[in-house]
Design an enzyme around this catalytic site. Structure first.
Site, mmCIF file in Angstrom:
data_model
loop_
_atom_site.group_PDB
_atom_site.id
_atom_site.type_symbol
_atom_site.label_atom_id
_atom_site.label_comp_id
_atom_site.label_asym_id
_atom_site.label_seq_id
_atom_site.Cartn_x
_atom_site.Cartn_y
_atom_site.Cartn_z
ATOM 1 N N HIS A 1 -12.260 -13.225 8.435
ATOM 2 C CA HIS A 1 -10.745 -13.474 8.181
ATOM 3 C C HIS A 1 -10.281 -14.443 7.600
ATOM 4 O O HIS A 1 -9.342 -14.922 8.194
ATOM 5 C CB HIS A 1 -10.058 -12.550 9.354
ATOM 6 C CG HIS A 1 -8.888 -11.923 9.338
ATOM 7 N ND1 HIS A 1 -7.742 -12.666 8.767
ATOM 8 C CD2 HIS A 1 -8.564 -10.790 9.388
ATOM 9 C CE1 HIS A 1 -6.744 -11.776 8.715
ATOM 10 N NE2 HIS A 1 -7.253 -10.440 8.800
ATOM 11 N N ASP B 1 -1.808 -4.929 1.526
ATOM 12 C CA ASP B 1 -2.829 -4.730 2.858
ATOM 13 C C ASP B 1 -3.397 -3.540 2.588
ATOM 14 O O ASP B 1 -3.027 -2.762 3.309
ATOM 15 C CB ASP B 1 -1.590 -4.908 4.175
ATOM 16 C CG ASP B 1 -2.274 -4.984 5.524
ATOM 17 O OD1 ASP B 1 -3.708 -5.114 5.516
ATOM 18 O OD2 ASP B 1 -1.317 -5.001 6.420
ATOM 19 N N ARG C 1 -7.581 -1.100 11.865
ATOM 20 C CA ARG C 1 -6.645 -0.205 12.915
ATOM 21 C C ARG C 1 -7.804 1.026 13.137
ATOM 22 O O ARG C 1 -8.415 1.685 12.397
ATOM 23 C CB ARG C 1 -5.452 0.228 12.448
ATOM 24 C CG ARG C 1 -4.257 -1.088 12.255
ATOM 25 C CD ARG C 1 -2.923 -0.519 11.436
ATOM 26 N NE ARG C 1 -2.052 -1.924 11.512
ATOM 27 C CZ ARG C 1 -2.365 -2.759 10.600
ATOM 28 N NH1 ARG C 1 -3.337 -2.577 9.721
ATOM 29 N NH2 ARG C 1 -1.435 -3.829 10.755
ATOM 30 N N HIS D 1 -8.165 -5.005 15.459
ATOM 31 C CA HIS D 1 -8.973 -6.107 15.183
ATOM 32 C C HIS D 1 -9.546 -6.410 16.457
ATOM 33 O O HIS D 1 -10.019 -7.415 16.821
ATOM 34 C CB HIS D 1 -8.418 -7.224 14.750
ATOM 35 C CG HIS D 1 -8.030 -7.469 13.326
ATOM 36 N ND1 HIS D 1 -8.581 -6.315 12.411
ATOM 37 C CD2 HIS D 1 -7.264 -8.164 12.379
ATOM 38 C CE1 HIS D 1 -8.252 -6.829 11.215
ATOM 39 N NE2 HIS D 1 -7.340 -7.592 11.237
ATOM 40 N N GLU E 1 -11.519 -9.283 3.280
ATOM 41 C CA GLU E 1 -12.400 -8.589 4.419
ATOM 42 C C GLU E 1 -13.190 -7.587 4.014
ATOM 43 O O GLU E 1 -12.895 -6.500 3.913
ATOM 44 C CB GLU E 1 -11.168 -8.062 5.539
ATOM 45 C CG GLU E 1 -10.216 -9.184 5.941
ATOM 46 C CD GLU E 1 -9.017 -8.493 6.566
ATOM 47 O OE1 GLU E 1 -9.143 -7.905 7.573
ATOM 48 O OE2 GLU E 1 -7.922 -8.643 6.159
#
Length: 351
Positions: A195, A253, A96, A121, A315
């Protein structure tokens, strides 16, 4: 450089049609395999890994990444309220960016907004939603494929025309190696990542029985919108301290801060398949992600019902929102310089 139909590579690679984009461009599927029987399948839509099959101790192949059997399913997945980005290459900026705004060379830049009030993204049409060209294929030992993309100046409002080349190599040591290179016609920002959602028990299973290790003593602190505050959270005595391996959490996350080293920044273990995945990178963080509200309605390969704990992402990347934090690693790619990223996912049978 541009090889739209890849005709003269046909002899050396097992490419087959994977479907047509809405503007009638044929997307092709390619397979790399090594002498151990490991196989990876990739498509030039999003430079995406669709399948990664690993031989396990009983001799059978297990597909350990989430994905779809058809291009139509990949296209449809981007229409969900939160796209899963299965196996894709994320860019021009992974993660973000707060309000989609940053300042570069004293100029304020406003990106397209696609995640509440923020840019996520790469925007509305990130690199995962583009048809890449195939510019090189090698066979024999350590087979590889190179995907290339030209992101035009002001694509999603990012400055500079960015040329990206991504080479996937399947080594004889059962490594899937990714090397990204990029140059820009103007100063720009860049943060590329891969991803795939991994599941060492197989993409039909749950990751919650698998064990994870992350070589990190801190992670980025984020606000309620998952935007970095600029501060760090120490992981000693924290639920997310994975320096002692423990089970994958049902919800995570978060960006873990990694130090440059020759060691694995993260590992995933399956006792069911006696399989270990080790992640190596030259990037300053690994963003770990499980779940998401995109599941519950998704059917994956082989008509498998995907659910919030079907897979886990590792990631490797720069920090989210780095352009807005001076003390974060520099995300600017200067005109004439080369962006270089290397990430390796290595697979080993353990006893």
């Amino acid at each position: 450089m541009e090889i739209k139909h890849i005709s003269h590579f046909q002899d050396t690679s097992a490419s087959k049609s994977f479907g047509l984009t809405p503007d009638h461009e044929e997307i092709l599927s390619f397979e790399l395999s090594n002498k151990n029987g490991m196989k990876v399948q990739l498509i030039n839509y999003g430079a995406t890994v669709t399948s990664l099959q690993i031989p396990v101790s009983d001799g059978k192949l297990v597909d350990i990444v989430l994905g779809f059997d058809t291009l139509a399913s990949y296209l449809a997945s981007y229409n969900l309220p939160s796209a899963p980005y299965f196996g894709t290459t994320v860019g021009r900026y992974a993660g973000r960016i707060n309000k989609g705004r940053f300042t570069l060379n004293d100029k304020k830049i406003q990106l397209n907004i696609n995640n509440n009030e923020n840019a996520l993204h790469g925007g509305n049409i990130g690199f995962g939603k583009k048809a890449w060209n195939v510019t090189d294929i090698t066979s024999g030992n350590n087979p590889s494929i190179t995907f290339s993309l030209l992101s035009e100046n002001l694509d999603e409002n990012y400055p500079g025309a960015l040329q990206v080349d991504l080479t996937y190599t399947l080594t004889e040591e059962n490594e899937l190696k990714l090397v990204y290179k990029a140059t820009s016609t103007e100063d720009t920002i860049i943060n590329l990542t891969h991803h795939s959602y991994f599941n060492l028990d197989g993409h039909h299973a749950t990751v919650l029985n698998q064990t994870m290790y992350i070589e990190a003593e801190k992670m980025l602190e984020t606000d309620s919108a998952n935007i970095p505050t600029g501060k760090f959270t120490a992981l000693s005595n924290h639920d997310f301290d994975f320096r002692t391996p423990k089970k994958c959490p049902a919800t995570i996350d978060n960006s873990f801060v990694t130090e440059p080293s020759q060691n694995a920044v993260a590992k995933l273990f399956s006792s069911k398949n006696n399989l270990q995945m080790s992640v190596y990178t030259n990037q300053p963080s690994v963003h770990i992600y499980v779940g998401g509200n995109c599941f519950g309605i998704l059917k994956g390969k082989g008509d498998v019902d995907y659910h919030p704990s079907s897979g886990i992402c590792f990631e490797t990347q720069n920090f989210p929102d780095a352009p807005n934090h001076e003390h974060f690693p520099d995300s600017v790619l200067k005109k004439g310089d080369e962006y270089y990223q290397e990430t390796i996912y290595k697979f080993e049978n353990i006893n």
